[in-house]
Design a protein around this motif. Structure first.
Motif, mmCIF file in Angstrom:
data_model
loop_
_atom_site.group_PDB
_atom_site.id
_atom_site.type_symbol
_atom_site.label_atom_id
_atom_site.label_comp_id
_atom_site.label_asym_id
_atom_site.label_seq_id
_atom_site.Cartn_x
_atom_site.Cartn_y
_atom_site.Cartn_z
ATOM 1 N N THR A 27 0.814 -1.154 0.078
ATOM 2 C CA THR A 27 -0.005 -0.071 0.024
ATOM 3 C C THR A 27 0.662 1.169 -0.167
ATOM 4 N N GLU A 28 1.868 1.380 0.777
ATOM 5 C CA GLU A 28 2.871 2.526 0.825
ATOM 6 C C GLU A 28 3.592 2.554 -0.549
ATOM 7 N N LEU A 29 3.895 1.426 -1.168
ATOM 8 C CA LEU A 29 4.445 1.844 -2.547
ATOM 9 C C LEU A 29 3.633 2.085 -3.612
ATOM 10 N N GLN A 30 2.284 1.838 -3.312
ATOM 11 C CA GLN A 30 1.260 2.263 -4.570
ATOM 12 C C GLN A 30 1.043 3.929 -3.974
ATOM 13 N N ASN A 31 1.380 4.453 -3.051
ATOM 14 C CA ASN A 31 1.145 5.919 -2.808
ATOM 15 C C ASN A 31 2.508 6.718 -3.127
ATOM 16 N N GLN A 101 -5.846 6.525 -10.478
ATOM 17 C CA GLN A 101 -6.913 5.574 -9.735
ATOM 18 C C GLN A 101 -5.882 4.800 -8.912
ATOM 19 N N VAL A 102 -6.277 4.506 -7.931
ATOM 20 C CA VAL A 102 -5.820 3.204 -7.109
ATOM 21 C C VAL A 102 -6.855 2.246 -6.554
ATOM 22 N N ASP A 103 -6.869 1.086 -7.185
ATOM 23 C CA ASP A 103 -8.012 -0.012 -7.052
ATOM 24 C C ASP A 103 -9.285 0.597 -7.300
ATOM 25 N N GLY A 104 -9.221 1.322 -8.495
ATOM 26 C CA GLY A 104 -10.512 1.602 -9.089
ATOM 27 C C GLY A 104 -11.145 2.798 -8.500
ATOM 28 N N VAL A 105 -10.517 3.552 -7.537
ATOM 29 C CA VAL A 105 -11.058 4.847 -6.967
ATOM 30 C C VAL A 105 -10.282 6.036 -7.412
#
Length: 105
Positions: A27-31, A101-105
């Motif tokens: 999750t941190e990597l996604q941000n 988007q992250v996970d469609g949001v």
């Protein structure tokens, strides 16, 4: 890019260094906001290669990031001549005016 170049690079807009000796949150990597995220090199100077076991299947992680962020992500694996692994994810900057988007949001 070589390990020597990473050891002297400035942390900031283009480089983010994470010690992540054993793990790191997906999750941190996604941000991360774009640039190169380097695992296995200390962020404090003088930088040192300590190696990272985070994301032991980087291709799987790359595919997950592409699916969740909807932008292309790449990676490289470096070895400093020992057992220490340095993993670098290249994340493009978010396009101006286009929300990512992250996970469609």
């Amino acid at each position: 890019m070589t390990i020597e170049e990473m050891l002297t690079a400035k942390e900031g807009e283009h480089f983010e260094f994470k010690t992540a000796e054993n793990r790191f949150s997906y999750t941190e990597l996604q941000n991360e906001g774009g640039g190169k995220v380097v695992f296995g090199i200390t962020d404090k100077r003088p930088r040192k290669v300590i190696g990272s076991k985070a994301f032991d299947q980087p291709e799987r992680t790359r595919k997950g990031l592409i699916a969740s962020l909807c932008i292309n992500v790449d990676f490289e694996v470096f070895n400093d001549g020992t057992e220490r692994r340095v993993l670098v994810f290249s994340v493009p900057a978010r396009p101006i005016g286009l929300p990512v988007q992250v996970d469609g949001v």
